[in-house]
Design a protein around this motif. Structure first.
Motif, PDB file in Angstrom:
ATOM      1  N   TYR A  31       0.818  -1.220   0.000  1.00 56.97           N
ATOM      2  CA  TYR A  31       0.000   0.000   0.000  1.00 56.97           C
ATOM      3  C   TYR A  31       0.847   1.264   0.000  1.00 56.97           C
ATOM      4  O   TYR A  31       0.321   2.371  -0.004  1.00 56.97           O
ATOM      5  N   ALA A  32       2.176   1.106   0.027  1.00 62.84           N
ATOM      6  CA  ALA A  32       3.082   2.268  -0.071  1.00 62.84           C
ATOM      7  C   ALA A  32       4.276   1.844  -0.906  1.00 62.84           C
ATOM      8  O   ALA A  32       5.361   1.612  -0.381  1.00 62.84           O
ATOM      9  N   PRO A  33       4.086   1.659  -2.201  1.00 65.63           N
ATOM     10  CA  PRO A  33       5.150   1.122  -3.068  1.00 65.63           C
ATOM     11  C   PRO A  33       6.434   1.923  -2.950  1.00 65.63           C
ATOM     12  O   PRO A  33       6.411   3.160  -2.906  1.00 65.63           O
ATOM     13  N   GLY A  34       7.546   1.182  -2.896  1.00 65.83           N
ATOM     14  CA  GLY A  34       8.846   1.842  -2.860  1.00 65.83           C
ATOM     15  C   GLY A  34       9.346   2.150  -1.467  1.00 65.83           C
ATOM     16  O   GLY A  34      10.459   2.641  -1.304  1.00 65.83           O
ATOM     17  N   GLN A  73      20.814   7.790  14.517  1.00 66.54           N
ATOM     18  CA  GLN A  73      19.926   7.704  13.370  1.00 66.54           C
ATOM     19  C   GLN A  73      20.661   8.205  12.129  1.00 66.54           C
ATOM     20  O   GLN A  73      21.175   9.323  12.105  1.00 66.54           O
ATOM     21  N   VAL A  74      20.704   7.372  11.079  1.00 60.65           N
ATOM     22  CA  VAL A  74      21.481   7.664   9.876  1.00 60.65           C
ATOM     23  C   VAL A  74      20.572   7.610   8.653  1.00 60.65           C
ATOM     24  O   VAL A  74      19.801   6.658   8.486  1.00 60.65           O
ATOM     25  N   LEU A  75      20.678   8.636   7.809  1.00 57.24           N
ATOM     26  CA  LEU A  75      19.978   8.656   6.528  1.00 57.24           C
ATOM     27  C   LEU A  75      21.018   8.606   5.417  1.00 57.24           C
ATOM     28  O   LEU A  75      21.951   9.408   5.391  1.00 57.24           O
ATOM     29  N   LEU A  76      20.856   7.661   4.491  1.00 55.32           N
ATOM     30  CA  LEU A  76      21.735   7.526   3.337  1.00 55.32           C
ATOM     31  C   LEU A  76      20.910   7.796   2.088  1.00 55.32           C
ATOM     32  O   LEU A  76      19.932   7.095   1.811  1.00 55.32           O
ATOM     33  N   LEU A 257      17.490   5.595   1.178  1.00 57.57           N
ATOM     34  CA  LEU A 257      16.538   6.035   0.178  1.00 57.57           C
ATOM     35  C   LEU A 257      17.217   6.061  -1.185  1.00 57.57           C
ATOM     36  O   LEU A 257      18.180   6.806  -1.393  1.00 57.57           O
ATOM     37  N   THR A 258      16.749   5.227  -2.096  1.00 56.33           N
ATOM     38  CA  THR A 258      17.238   5.266  -3.471  1.00 56.33           C
ATOM     39  C   THR A 258      16.335   6.189  -4.290  1.00 56.33           C
ATOM     40  O   THR A 258      15.232   6.548  -3.865  1.00 56.33           O
ATOM     41  N   GLY A 274      21.052  20.262   7.218  1.00 54.51           N
ATOM     42  CA  GLY A 274      20.272  19.235   6.538  1.00 54.51           C
ATOM     43  C   GLY A 274      20.496  19.225   5.038  1.00 54.51           C
ATOM     44  O   GLY A 274      21.409  19.876   4.522  1.00 54.51           O
ATOM     45  N   VAL A 275      19.637  18.483   4.348  1.00 52.14           N
ATOM     46  CA  VAL A 275      19.758  18.293   2.904  1.00 52.14           C
ATOM     47  C   VAL A 275      18.383  18.409   2.261  1.00 52.14           C
ATOM     48  O   VAL A 275      17.420  17.792   2.724  1.00 52.14           O
ATOM     49  N   HIS A 276      18.309  19.201   1.191  1.00 59.20           N
ATOM     50  CA  HIS A 276      17.144  19.215   0.318  1.00 59.20           C
ATOM     51  C   HIS A 276      17.367  18.164  -0.765  1.00 59.20           C
ATOM     52  O   HIS A 276      18.439  18.100  -1.366  1.00 59.20           O
ATOM     53  N   TYR A 277      16.340  17.364  -1.033  1.00 60.85           N
ATOM     54  CA  TYR A 277      16.494  16.337  -2.064  1.00 60.85           C
ATOM     55  C   TYR A 277      15.168  16.113  -2.778  1.00 60.85           C
ATOM     56  O   TYR A 277      14.094  16.496  -2.287  1.00 60.85           O
ATOM     57  N   ARG A 278      15.262  15.504  -3.974  1.00 64.39           N
ATOM     58  CA  ARG A 278      14.074  15.162  -4.751  1.00 64.39           C
ATOM     59  C   ARG A 278      13.913  13.645  -4.764  1.00 64.39           C
ATOM     60  O   ARG A 278      14.860  12.915  -4.984  1.00 64.39           O
ATOM     61  N   ARG A 279      12.681  13.221  -4.539  1.00 64.64           N
ATOM     62  CA  ARG A 279      12.357  11.797  -4.662  1.00 64.64           C
ATOM     63  C   ARG A 279      10.919  11.678  -5.120  1.00 64.64           C
ATOM     64  O   ARG A 279      10.032  12.356  -4.581  1.00 64.64           O
TER      65      ARG A 279
END
Length: 576
Positions: A31-34, A73-76, A257-258, A274-279
């Motif tokens: 219900y939440a692909p990806g 807590q790590v975000l890649l 997050l790919t 922080g970081v601004h990103y597009r997904r």
């Protein structure tokens, strides 16, 4: 905070941890692909201790080491996809990855004045594992003088005696532990399971030409010829994603997050926040309470700094970007190994040129990673000192491929043959990377300035490389296998004709470094602990920080740099 970085040492090697059982947080949700459960919770929070931009060679190391602390807590973030393509994992599959734009940034340089105005193709990995997922897997560290030179030029604490323990810390060499090799690290380094008969012919010919045999280019001596050791585990590619990221993916405190491309950093003054990103075509923002770490490689780390206002102020203003820190060295000091290929025909049936790729793949997967599918293609090679060598280090590297290569294999040549790559290891030319515009989706402008040194040394070295290659290929060992020359088409070229051949055919061998160089001089971008000058809580950890090229392939040194940086980051976390 300051510390004596020469005093830091890797922890004592331990036996490999048992595989972590599947975690429900890693299950993909219909219900939440990806997304996984862990990703959805993290996105709802969007607050982390560390954000790592780029899941390439260095980023995967950092993600593993930092997330080993369950309180952290790590975000890649990775712009490319997961490394599911089976040709990533079958070593010989690298030939099938050349034109795969899904996992390759497929960059092109600006026209190069000294190379007949050609635009050179620069492949860079855009996938979990980065370029370690698409490279030829040769494991080379360089030599002590490379790192001692870094330290002497201002990268204090990076002498060979300080970096060697970190190479050993990351290495699991199939030959076992020794004073110069580790056997308990995450990265598997192995002897090739398969090599083509022509690779043995090359080695015999090189010995006939006066080069000594050498079965370990990372041993006491680098000079000589032999088969490369490769980053493979049980006959499969051991990329940084395989070695470091895969064992950590089930940790609840690590979010990967790919398809997430960073577009800019956020700041409070000069402190990275922080970081601004597009997904998924959406703009998002994540905050980091400890540090933001750029591990996007020698191309995209400086690009992201400049997009965020850190770089040459006049150039940033020209793109409508308000300078935050005037740092002229960002994007400068660009270096790469330029390579010339000598190609010769051989009789049918021995080279890889007309191999049945489907049969090789079936054989590889059905026989438990055996056969030609385990070849890295650049099976043999070596290091030599030319007549122009200024010191005791090798100044030429060879890669022998039992197939004909033209334009990185993108142009298939008729018939069968073999290729000898040769590159000067210590070019004097320096280039620069520029923004094309203020859009992160636009590739930067790359101007390597190959053969652009003032005294012409680099061109003379390229001519030496072509000469040495022809000398090896002319030896008696090749007599039964030698057909007509392909590139160059004649064997009697003088220096002027060789120079013209080089200008027409030379290409990168994929080792760009230096665009965020560490040091303590006016053009340095990061200090010796990889912190970006003029900022707080921001580091660059990848090949961009290398002050100068090492004597060989650059993947292993990039992993070492990340291992050291992870230790400093964890020490800093403990002192907060």
């Amino acid at each position: 905070m300051h510390r004596n970085i020469a005093s830091s040492r890797p922890p004592h090697p331990r036996s490999a941890a048992r595989p972590t059982p599947p975690d429900p947080f890693t299950v993909r949700l219909p219900y939440a692909p990806g997304y996984t459960i862990g990703e959805l919770l993290a996105l709802a929070r969007d607050r982390y201790d560390y954000i790592i931009v780029g899941a390439g060679s260095a980023g995967c190391v950092l993600a593993n080491r930092l997330s080993a602390d369950p309180q952290c807590q790590v975000l890649l973030l990775e712009a490319g996809p997961a490394d599911r393509n089976p040709f990533i994992h079958m070593p010989a599959g690298l030939a099938r990855l050349v034109n795969n734009r899904r996992i390759n940034w497929n960059l092109d340089t600006e026209p190069e004045p000294a190379l007949d105005g050609r635009r050179l193709w620069w492949p860079r990995g855009k996938v979990l594992g980065g370029s370690s997922a698409i490279n030829a897997m040769c494991y080379i560290r360089g030599v002590p003088a490379d790192y001692d030179g870094w330290a002497a030029a201002g990268a204090t604490g990076w002498e060979w005696a300080q970096v060697l323990p970190w190479f050993l810390h990351g290495e699991a060499n199939s030959r076992g532990a020794s004073a110069l090799h580790g056997d308990a690290g995450p990265l598997s380094v192995s002897d090739l399971r398969h090599h083509n008969p022509l690779s043995a012919v090359f080695l015999a010919a090189a010995v006939q030409a006066g080069h000594a045999p050498n079965d370990d280019f990372n041993g006491v001596h680098q000079l000589g010829v032999g088969l490369y050791q490769v980053t493979q585990r049980d006959g499969a590619r051991c990329s940084s994603a395989t070695a470091y990221l895969r064992p950590a993916r089930a940790r609840r405190n690590l979010t990967v997050l790919t398809g997430a491309q960073a577009v800019a950093l956020s700041f409070a003054g000069t402190t990275a926040t922080g970081v601004h990103y597009r997904r998924d075509r959406e703009h998002r923002h994540a905050t980091a309470s400890a540090e933001v770490i750029l591990s996007a490689g020698a191309i995209h780390s400086p690009q992201l700094l400049m997009l965020s206002g850190i770089g040459p102020a006049h150039a940033l203003r020209g793109h409508g970007i308000t300078p935050r820190v005037d740092l002229p060295g960002v994007g400068g000091n660009l270096q790469d190994h330029l390579d010339i290929c000598t190609v010769v025909h051989t009789h049918p049936g021995v080279s890889y040129d007309r191999s049945n790729e489907l049969r090789i793949a079936i054989d590889y997967f059905l026989r438990g990673h055996r056969g030609a599918g385990t070849s890295n293609l650049a099976e043999a090679g070596g290091f030599a000192r030319s007549a122009l060598a200024p010191d005791a280090r090798a100044d030429v590297q060879f890669h022998f491929v039992p197939a004909m290569l033209d334009n990185h294999g993108r142009h298939r040549l008729p018939g069968d043959g073999y290729t000898l790559h040769a590159c000067p290891l210590h070019p004097r030319s320096r280039g620069r990377l520029y923004l094309r515009d203020a859009d992160a989706r636009s590739p930067p402008r790359l101007q390597p300035n190959y053969l652009g040194d003032a005294d012409g040394h680099d061109l003379r070295m390229m001519i030496e490389c072509a000469r040495l290659s022809r000398q090896i290929l002319a030896q008696p060992a090749f007599d039964p296998w030698r057909g007509a020359p392909v590139f160059p088409a004649r064997d009697d070229l003088d220096d002027a004709a060789l120079a013209a051949f080089i200008r027409a055919k030379a290409e990168t061998i994929y080792h760009p470094v230096g665009t965020c160089a560490m040091g303590q001089h006016a053009d340095a971008v990061v200090d010796p602990m990889l912190r970006v000058y003029g900022t707080q809580r921001l580091r660059v950890v990848d090949a961009a920080v290398m002050p100068s090229l090492i004597s060989g392939n650059t993947n292993a040194p990039t992993l070492m740099i990340a291992e050291r940086a992870a230790q400093w980051l964890r020490q800093d976390a403990g002192s907060r």
